[in-house]
Design a protein around this motif. Structure first.
Motif, mmCIF file in Angstrom:
data_model
loop_
_atom_site.group_PDB
_atom_site.id
_atom_site.type_symbol
_atom_site.label_atom_id
_atom_site.label_comp_id
_atom_site.label_asym_id
_atom_site.label_seq_id
_atom_site.Cartn_x
_atom_site.Cartn_y
_atom_site.Cartn_z
ATOM 1 N N THR A 193 43.008 111.128 -34.117
ATOM 2 C CA THR A 193 43.641 111.584 -35.355
ATOM 3 C C THR A 193 42.591 111.800 -36.435
ATOM 4 O OG1 THR A 193 45.664 110.365 -34.826
ATOM 5 C CG2 THR A 193 45.340 110.976 -37.132
ATOM 6 N N VAL A 194 42.751 112.882 -37.156
ATOM 7 C CA VAL A 194 41.831 113.194 -38.246
ATOM 8 C C VAL A 194 42.632 113.368 -39.533
ATOM 9 C CG1 VAL A 194 40.236 114.894 -39.182
ATOM 10 C CG2 VAL A 194 40.090 114.265 -36.775
ATOM 11 N N SER A 195 42.172 112.709 -40.584
ATOM 12 C CA SER A 195 42.765 112.860 -41.906
ATOM 13 C C SER A 195 41.697 113.382 -42.861
ATOM 14 C CB SER A 195 43.300 111.512 -42.422
ATOM 15 O OG SER A 195 44.261 110.973 -41.539
ATOM 16 N N TRP A 196 42.104 114.186 -43.806
ATOM 17 C CA TRP A 196 41.192 114.746 -44.800
ATOM 18 C C TRP A 196 41.575 114.240 -46.192
ATOM 19 C CZ3 TRP A 196 36.892 117.706 -43.931
ATOM 20 C CH2 TRP A 196 36.747 118.272 -42.657
ATOM 21 N N TYR A 197 40.544 113.942 -46.981
ATOM 22 C CA TYR A 197 40.737 113.454 -48.348
ATOM 23 C C TYR A 197 39.809 114.228 -49.292
ATOM 24 C CZ TYR A 197 43.115 109.368 -46.367
ATOM 25 O OH TYR A 197 43.990 108.530 -45.705
ATOM 26 N N GLN A 198 40.270 114.379 -50.523
ATOM 27 C CA GLN A 198 39.448 114.954 -51.578
ATOM 28 C C GLN A 198 39.104 113.857 -52.582
ATOM 29 O OE1 GLN A 198 41.163 117.055 -55.029
ATOM 30 N NE2 GLN A 198 40.125 118.891 -54.282
ATOM 31 N N LEU A 223 36.203 114.216 -47.722
ATOM 32 C CA LEU A 223 35.994 113.168 -46.727
ATOM 33 C C LEU A 223 36.931 113.367 -45.547
ATOM 34 C CD1 LEU A 223 35.844 110.166 -49.210
ATOM 35 C CD2 LEU A 223 33.925 111.043 -47.882
ATOM 36 N N CYS A 224 36.373 113.187 -44.376
ATOM 37 C CA CYS A 224 37.146 113.198 -43.148
ATOM 38 C C CYS A 224 37.218 111.767 -42.626
ATOM 39 C CB CYS A 224 36.468 114.110 -42.131
ATOM 40 S SG CYS A 224 37.128 114.003 -40.462
ATOM 41 N N ALA A 225 38.369 111.381 -42.145
ATOM 42 C CA ALA A 225 38.537 110.050 -41.569
ATOM 43 C C ALA A 225 39.194 110.185 -40.202
ATOM 44 C CB ALA A 225 39.405 109.176 -42.471
ATOM 45 N N SER A 226 38.714 109.410 -39.241
ATOM 46 C CA SER A 226 39.355 109.439 -37.926
ATOM 47 C C SER A 226 39.924 108.071 -37.579
ATOM 48 C CB SER A 226 38.380 109.908 -36.851
ATOM 49 O OG SER A 226 37.437 108.898 -36.508
ATOM 50 N N SER A 227 40.911 108.075 -36.704
ATOM 51 C CA SER A 227 41.558 106.839 -36.290
ATOM 52 C C SER A 227 42.178 107.035 -34.924
ATOM 53 C CB SER A 227 42.615 106.413 -37.312
ATOM 54 O OG SER A 227 43.501 107.472 -37.600
ATOM 55 N N LEU A 228 42.553 105.911 -34.323
ATOM 56 C CA LEU A 228 43.190 105.938 -33.008
ATOM 57 C C LEU A 228 44.650 105.564 -33.195
ATOM 58 C CD1 LEU A 228 42.988 106.322 -29.983
ATOM 59 C CD2 LEU A 228 42.176 103.964 -29.789
ATOM 60 N N VAL A 229 45.485 106.553 -33.375
ATOM 61 C CA VAL A 229 46.897 106.313 -33.661
ATOM 62 C C VAL A 229 47.680 106.061 -32.382
ATOM 63 C CG1 VAL A 229 48.992 107.395 -34.580
ATOM 64 C CG2 VAL A 229 46.824 107.587 -35.818
ATOM 65 N N ARG A 230 47.249 106.678 -31.301
ATOM 66 C CA ARG A 230 47.998 106.593 -30.045
ATOM 67 C C ARG A 230 48.197 105.144 -29.604
ATOM 68 N NH1 ARG A 230 44.687 109.176 -27.514
ATOM 69 N NH2 ARG A 230 43.647 107.587 -26.251
ATOM 70 N N LYS A 283 49.130 100.580 -37.606
ATOM 71 C CA LYS A 283 48.149 99.540 -37.915
ATOM 72 C C LYS A 283 46.725 100.060 -37.811
ATOM 73 C CE LYS A 283 51.113 95.863 -36.094
ATOM 74 N NZ LYS A 283 51.208 94.751 -35.119
ATOM 75 N N ASN A 284 46.576 101.350 -37.517
ATOM 76 C CA ASN A 284 45.236 101.880 -37.267
ATOM 77 C C ASN A 284 44.346 101.802 -38.493
ATOM 78 O OD1 ASN A 284 44.904 104.729 -38.687
ATOM 79 N ND2 ASN A 284 47.043 104.532 -38.061
ATOM 80 N N ILE A 285 43.049 101.756 -38.233
ATOM 81 C CA ILE A 285 42.037 101.753 -39.280
ATOM 82 C C ILE A 285 41.398 103.129 -39.325
ATOM 83 C CG2 ILE A 285 39.855 100.752 -40.048
ATOM 84 C CD1 ILE A 285 40.651 98.228 -38.478
ATOM 85 N N GLN A 286 41.255 103.666 -40.520
ATOM 86 C CA GLN A 286 40.587 104.952 -40.676
ATOM 87 C C GLN A 286 39.106 104.717 -40.955
ATOM 88 O OE1 GLN A 286 42.534 107.646 -43.369
ATOM 89 N NE2 GLN A 286 44.549 107.224 -42.517
ATOM 90 N N TYR A 287 38.278 105.446 -40.214
ATOM 91 C CA TYR A 287 36.828 105.391 -40.395
ATOM 92 C C TYR A 287 36.371 106.726 -40.961
ATOM 93 C CZ TYR A 287 37.050 101.150 -37.627
ATOM 94 O OH TYR A 287 37.345 99.881 -37.180
ATOM 95 N N PHE A 288 35.560 106.636 -42.007
ATOM 96 C CA PHE A 288 35.207 107.818 -42.774
ATOM 97 C C PHE A 288 33.818 108.345 -42.444
ATOM 98 C CE2 PHE A 288 38.506 108.374 -46.004
ATOM 99 C CZ PHE A 288 39.251 107.231 -45.806
ATOM 100 N N GLY A 289 33.687 109.659 -42.557
ATOM 101 C CA GLY A 289 32.388 110.288 -42.518
ATOM 102 C C GLY A 289 31.727 110.235 -43.886
ATOM 103 N N ALA A 290 30.505 110.770 -43.954
ATOM 104 C CA ALA A 290 29.736 110.746 -45.201
ATOM 105 C C ALA A 290 30.214 111.793 -46.196
ATOM 106 C CB ALA A 290 28.256 110.926 -44.913
ATOM 107 N N GLY A 291 30.991 112.762 -45.715
ATOM 108 C CA GLY A 291 31.573 113.742 -46.621
ATOM 109 C C GLY A 291 30.782 115.019 -46.763
ATOM 110 N N THR A 292 31.460 116.036 -47.269
ATOM 111 C CA THR A 292 30.856 117.310 -47.645
ATOM 112 C C THR A 292 31.060 117.486 -49.136
ATOM 113 O OG1 THR A 292 31.241 118.394 -45.512
ATOM 114 C CG2 THR A 292 30.981 119.820 -47.441
#
Lengths: 115, 116
Positions: free
Chosen positions: B31-36, B90-97, B102-111
């Motif tokens: 799973t990928v989530s995007w944030y501004q 920022l992009c964040a990925s997680s393992l929702v399946r 309860k998943n934890i989102q892990y973030f990239g360094a961003g663009t």
């Protein structure tokens, strides 16, 4: 709607002293709560989470947080601050029955630890 | 184990242009989530992709769109750029399946996008 408040823009503490970064939340339902830290020019790093169970949660780098349901708070704490702890800290909330994955963040608190 | 990677790291565009940002999730995440994140503010949720579909969307206009590929990587597209779109994305990925909500989102360094 869900929201997070971090009432202090900045917290100053001397190295070796205990630190507290405050967070309160508002959700419709039971929350999952998270703390992240952001260093300059870096993304957010996960510190700790509250899912269920013990109200005192221990995380990375000696940080811990206490979930208080009656006060809707999730304050971040550390017994002895290090200069290297200086960074931007974000509290976030997700509602347990959230069909999606959305995190709602607070505005952040800058922690300054002085030698 | 590679974490979440985003490209490019910096980008400068002019008003009215279009931009595409890319994200590769942490190995094994689905799973990928995007944030501004605007300057001096906390991250704001844009949308989330799971199984190549947009599953949840924040309060962002249709100018913001995305895509998830079969390998779980993702793109964020922004059309008709405005000055106010300048921010760290920022992009964040997680393992929702497996973890569900309860998943934890892990973030990239961003663009960091600058719109002039």
């Amino acid at each position: 709607a869900q929201s997070v408040a971090q009432p202090e823009d900045q917290v100053n503490v001397a190295e070796g002293n205990p630190l507290t970064v405050k967070c309160t939340y508002s959700v419709s339902g039971n929350p999952y709560l998270f703390w992240y830290v952001q260093y300059p020019n870096r993304g957010l790093q996960f510190l700790l989470k509250y899912i269920t169970g013990d109200n005192l949660v221990k995380g990375s780098y000696g940080f811990e947080a206490e979930f208080n349901k009656s006060q809707t708070s999730f304050h971040l704490k550390k017994p002895s601050a290090l200069v290297s702890d200086s960074a931007l800290y974000f509290c976030a909330v997700r509602v347990r029955n959230n069909a999606g994955n959305m995190l709602t963040f607070g505005g952040g608190t800058r922690l300054m630890v002085k030698p | 184990d590679a974490g979440v990677t985003q490209s490019p790291t910096h980008l400068i565009k002019t008003r009215g242009q279009q931009v595409t940002l890319r994200c590769s999730p942490k190995s094994g995440h689905d799973t990928v989530s995007w944030y501004q994140q605007a300057l001096g503010q906390g991250p704001q949720f844009i949308f989330q992709y799971y199984e190549e579909e947009e599953r949840q969307r924040g309060n962002f206009p249709d100018r913001f769109s995305g895509h998830q590929f079969p390998n779980y990587s993702s793109e964020l597209n922004v059309n008709a750029l405005l000055l106010g779109d300048s921010a760290l994305y920022l992009c964040a990925s997680s393992l929702v399946r497996l973890a569900g909500t309860k998943n934890i989102q892990y973030f990239g360094a961003g663009t960091r996008l600058s719109v002039l």
